[in-house]
Write an enzyme that holds these catalytic residues in place. Sequence first.
Site, PDB file in Angstrom:
ATOM      1  N   LYS A 496       0.842  -1.193   0.000  1.00 33.45           N
ATOM      2  CA  LYS A 496       0.000   0.000   0.000  1.00 33.45           C
ATOM      3  C   LYS A 496       0.879   1.244   0.000  1.00 33.45           C
ATOM      4  O   LYS A 496       2.086   1.136   0.252  1.00 33.45           O
ATOM      5  CB  LYS A 496      -0.912  -0.029   1.231  1.00 33.45           C
ATOM      6  CG  LYS A 496      -0.125  -0.116   2.536  1.00 33.45           C
ATOM      7  CD  LYS A 496      -1.006  -0.518   3.700  1.00 33.45           C
ATOM      8  CE  LYS A 496      -0.147  -0.590   4.951  1.00 33.45           C
ATOM      9  NZ  LYS A 496      -0.786  -1.300   6.043  1.00 33.45           N
ATOM     10  N   ARG A 595     -10.191   0.043  14.170  1.00 36.86           N
ATOM     11  CA  ARG A 595     -10.084   0.735  12.883  1.00 36.86           C
ATOM     12  C   ARG A 595     -11.205   0.107  12.064  1.00 36.86           C
ATOM     13  O   ARG A 595     -12.316   0.002  12.561  1.00 36.86           O
ATOM     14  CB  ARG A 595      -8.692   0.481  12.292  1.00 36.86           C
ATOM     15  CG  ARG A 595      -8.302   1.464  11.243  1.00 36.86           C
ATOM     16  CD  ARG A 595      -6.813   1.385  10.890  1.00 36.86           C
ATOM     17  NE  ARG A 595      -6.449   0.096  10.294  1.00 36.86           N
ATOM     18  CZ  ARG A 595      -5.232  -0.187   9.831  1.00 36.86           C
ATOM     19  NH1 ARG A 595      -4.271   0.715   9.888  1.00 36.86           N
ATOM     20  NH2 ARG A 595      -4.959  -1.358   9.299  1.00 36.86           N
ATOM     21  N   TYR A 721      18.215  30.428   6.273  1.00 39.38           N
ATOM     22  CA  TYR A 721      17.118  31.245   6.787  1.00 39.38           C
ATOM     23  C   TYR A 721      17.292  31.519   8.281  1.00 39.38           C
ATOM     24  O   TYR A 721      17.732  30.657   9.026  1.00 39.38           O
ATOM     25  CB  TYR A 721      15.773  30.552   6.570  1.00 39.38           C
ATOM     26  CG  TYR A 721      15.280  30.649   5.146  1.00 39.38           C
ATOM     27  CD1 TYR A 721      14.928  31.888   4.598  1.00 39.38           C
ATOM     28  CD2 TYR A 721      15.158  29.515   4.359  1.00 39.38           C
ATOM     29  CE1 TYR A 721      14.478  31.981   3.292  1.00 39.38           C
ATOM     30  CE2 TYR A 721      14.695  29.602   3.055  1.00 39.38           C
ATOM     31  CZ  TYR A 721      14.362  30.838   2.530  1.00 39.38           C
ATOM     32  OH  TYR A 721      13.912  30.934   1.240  1.00 39.38           O
ATOM     33  N   MET A 770      13.384  24.741   1.548  1.00 40.63           N
ATOM     34  CA  MET A 770      12.330  23.988   0.875  1.00 40.63           C
ATOM     35  C   MET A 770      12.917  22.955  -0.092  1.00 40.63           C
ATOM     36  O   MET A 770      12.492  21.810  -0.122  1.00 40.63           O
ATOM     37  CB  MET A 770      11.401  24.952   0.137  1.00 40.63           C
ATOM     38  CG  MET A 770      10.153  24.270  -0.400  1.00 40.63           C
ATOM     39  SD  MET A 770       9.097  25.369  -1.339  1.00 40.63           S
ATOM     40  CE  MET A 770       8.409  26.397  -0.079  1.00 40.63           C
TER      41      MET A 770
HETATM   42  C1  PLP Z   1      -0.070  -2.208   6.729  1.00 41.58           C
HETATM   43  C2  PLP Z   1      -0.713  -3.429   7.207  1.00 41.58           C
HETATM   44  C3  PLP Z   1       0.042  -4.564   7.544  1.00 41.58           C
HETATM   45  C4  PLP Z   1       1.545  -4.588   7.586  1.00 41.58           C
HETATM   46  O1  PLP Z   1       1.994  -4.042   8.770  1.00 41.58           O
HETATM   47  P1  PLP Z   1       3.549  -3.943   9.122  1.00 41.58           P
HETATM   48  O2  PLP Z   1       3.583  -3.431  10.496  1.00 41.58           O
HETATM   49  O3  PLP Z   1       4.121  -2.998   8.142  1.00 41.58           O
HETATM   50  O4  PLP Z   1       4.080  -5.313   8.966  1.00 41.58           O
HETATM   51  C5  PLP Z   1      -0.642  -5.730   7.859  1.00 41.58           C
HETATM   52  N1  PLP Z   1      -1.996  -5.761   7.869  1.00 41.58           N
HETATM   53  C6  PLP Z   1      -2.741  -4.685   7.587  1.00 41.58           C
HETATM   54  C7  PLP Z   1      -4.228  -4.797   7.635  1.00 41.58           C
HETATM   55  C8  PLP Z   1      -2.131  -3.480   7.236  1.00 41.58           C
HETATM   56  O5  PLP Z   1      -2.885  -2.424   6.962  1.00 41.58           O
END
Ligand code: PLP
Length: 827
Positions: A496, A595, A721, A770
């Site tokens: 992701k 979640r 800066y 920046m």
């Molecule tokens: C991102 C995610 C993972 C992986 O988690 P890590 O801590 O990066 O291993 C596993 N399961 C779900 C549902 C996630 O969203």
Amino acid sequence: MLTMSKAVAVLQPTENRIIRDEPIANLLTDSRSIINSEQTLFIALVTPSGNGHIYIRELYQRGIRNFLISEAIVTFQDDCPEANFISVRNTLVAMQELAAYKRAQFHYSVIGITGSNGKTVVKEFLYQLLHHDFNIVRSPKSYNSQLGVPLSVWNMSDKHDLGIFEAGISKPGEMSSLREVINPDIVVITGIGSAHQENFSSFEEKLQEKLLLARYAKQIVYDADNMVINAEIERSFLHTGLFGWSRKNEEAPLFIKGVHTEGEHTEITFKLYKGPDQTVAIPFTDKASIEDVIHCIAVTAILKPSFFPKKAIYFSELKPIEMRLELKNGYQNNSIINDSYSNDLMSLEVALDFQQRKCKASGARPVVILTDIYESGLEPDILYRKVATLMRRFDIQYFIGVGYELMSRQDLFSDVSASFFPSTSALLSAEILGQIADSCILIKGARRFSLETVSDRLVRQLNQTALEIDLTALKQNVAHYRAMIPSDCKMVCMIKAEGYGLGAFEMARTLEEANVDYLAVAVTDEGKYLRQMGIRCPILIMNPEINSWDTLIEYDLQPEIYSLKLLNSFCEALSGHQQVEPYPVHIKCDTGMHRLGFMEKELPRLCEILVRSSRIKVHSIFSHLAGADDPALDAFTQKQIDTFIRMSGAISHSLPYKPLLHILNTAGIQRFSQYHFDMVRLGIGLYGIDPVTNGTIHAVAKLTSTVLQIKELPAGEHIGYSCRGVMKRAGRIAIIPIGYADGFSRKMGNGALEVYINGVACPTIGNICMDTCMIDITDVPELTEGTRITLFGSPEVPLQTVAKIMDTIPYEVLTGLSPRIQRIYFQ
Ligand SMILES: *Cc1c(COP(=O)(O)O)cnc(C)c1O
């Protein structure tokens, strides 16, 4: 539909064992691309590089029940008691016969395209032009081989009303089997070049072989001005259904009256069957595209006589096919054309033509890097004489030849400015590439020369700041975690957020190579992109949007379902789609993280719907741990796991089959080995971060940049800066082109981060700007402008150090790096 017993009738196998007759919807030849096991026939191919029979037992374990093999059934029958087997002499031939059988079920028009150059482009152009009028089934990418053609044709269905397939051959004798599979009504003969000439004794022999595709066709489309093609076709086809186009002969069914190029466009004026003048405008100017478009004019006119002039406008909307001529910006104002698709004289000429246009437009000098050519079928002396002539004709300013054949014929290039190297590595170590500037560089060569290293070098130096990604380390990390789980436990790799910032496609491609079971992304568009790029592995969508269902289904993506609302809306969306099999979904339970996910009290209602719904099949049930990395939260984690066992048990219990269960992320894999269940989900560990020890497994990402400028400053000078930086002593600073807009946080300024150069710690000095930052390099007197340095991702400055300075976790550092930082991949 084809069934196993029908297949026995079609194939007349040496032996067979059909335990339970089953329809065959899918053909599987690559055990890694298994998407679902039902109604799937695995074909055990035997090739020089592999033997599919070794996967049979594993695939049986994964639910496959139908096998087409060429070994004795007795070898497998005990391990696969419920499997159907058909054993034939040659599984590839049998697969072609099955595809031919399937082809014969459909009576709509099928176009077959053959030739050395332009097959894929003509196919894709035809698709773009005709998809408003037809439901088209076509070869994916350039699936045109003995294996690719039957797989493509297998996709024909009664939903379609036009098929377009490519046929490519490399040896005599291959076309007749492809013809039987495609059985085309219309055949297009595109440019006949010299590719794969080495297996043919003559040009005519190869042409005759290609023309076999048209043996029973109703129409043949070809370039009638090509004397050899024209003569051969008129000789073999006795004038039936000939659609030869011509630029000279006004009597031709398609007479090309004029081709006029202006700026980025070309107008083609033509007459169909001696009718009135017509024109199409196309957004291309190169010779190859123009010829491809002419073939398309012919085919559209045959298939849909009303296409012209009404729909001629579609020609102006044609999009280029990203395939072989890849154009990149290089450093020192160079641009780079990469063409490693094929290496023969004809494609060299096409590439030179393309390069010439780019040079004319930009004023760049044309430079060519070329390797020995193996696919020409010509005597080397004649071949390289022709190459030298081409270099003169296209006015190449500098020629670099790589390989012994070219090197031993340097004298042919005496009037071209040229250098020669025996190998790619010799070229790289000569440092000659750094001297090329303001040029358009065509890189073309046989694959075995690995010219991508040359193009990488030319691109890398340009991109002042780059995230360098080590794909070998990625694979090593997968192996590291695989070793922690039982061999029958599956693995999902989480890519992701663009693969945690490293680039989803390259991650996906590498992980697919490493045979992972699933990939997971956050949203549907990420999955769609991966499919468009050719990723075939099952893809899980963790956070599917309700308005994206059609895309999700179209691209064969598997949704996570976390609420009743989502479930109902997905089932509703499915009702609008024809489905052969129940659609795979993954049910997420909320076990305490709060979640996404079903709450325990929703389960009775969920189970009720699942039991009723025949459109979906629960492939897995899972949940996510909130604190698997933290021993202080172990009691909480255990409670989450207990809840998961209870909830998944309740769901499984109500289903007539057994879904996969999974709950562990990277930290969980390491710390809760007794709860691997059927599958684990690897995230941050893939990228080399050990979330438990905060150590590094195999570092995957390294952020590098170059020294833009060096300044000598007396003691007491202020820097940046708000004058926050002060020179405590007389010394030197380096200005580096990376800033907070790139994700290089302001928290790293004023000495918080120390960059290591030649083993010496060099602190940042002043605030991070920046787009730039400054570092104190007083202690590295040898450092010069233009030198490449590593900012982080090295053993001295691991990602974790940066995360600590930024007061966050490594995940945020990686995903926060701006997309404008180029990702460079190497193995
Ligand atoms: C991102 C995610 C993972 C992986 O988690 P890590 O801590 O990066 O291993 C596993 N399961 C779900 C549902 C996630 O969203």
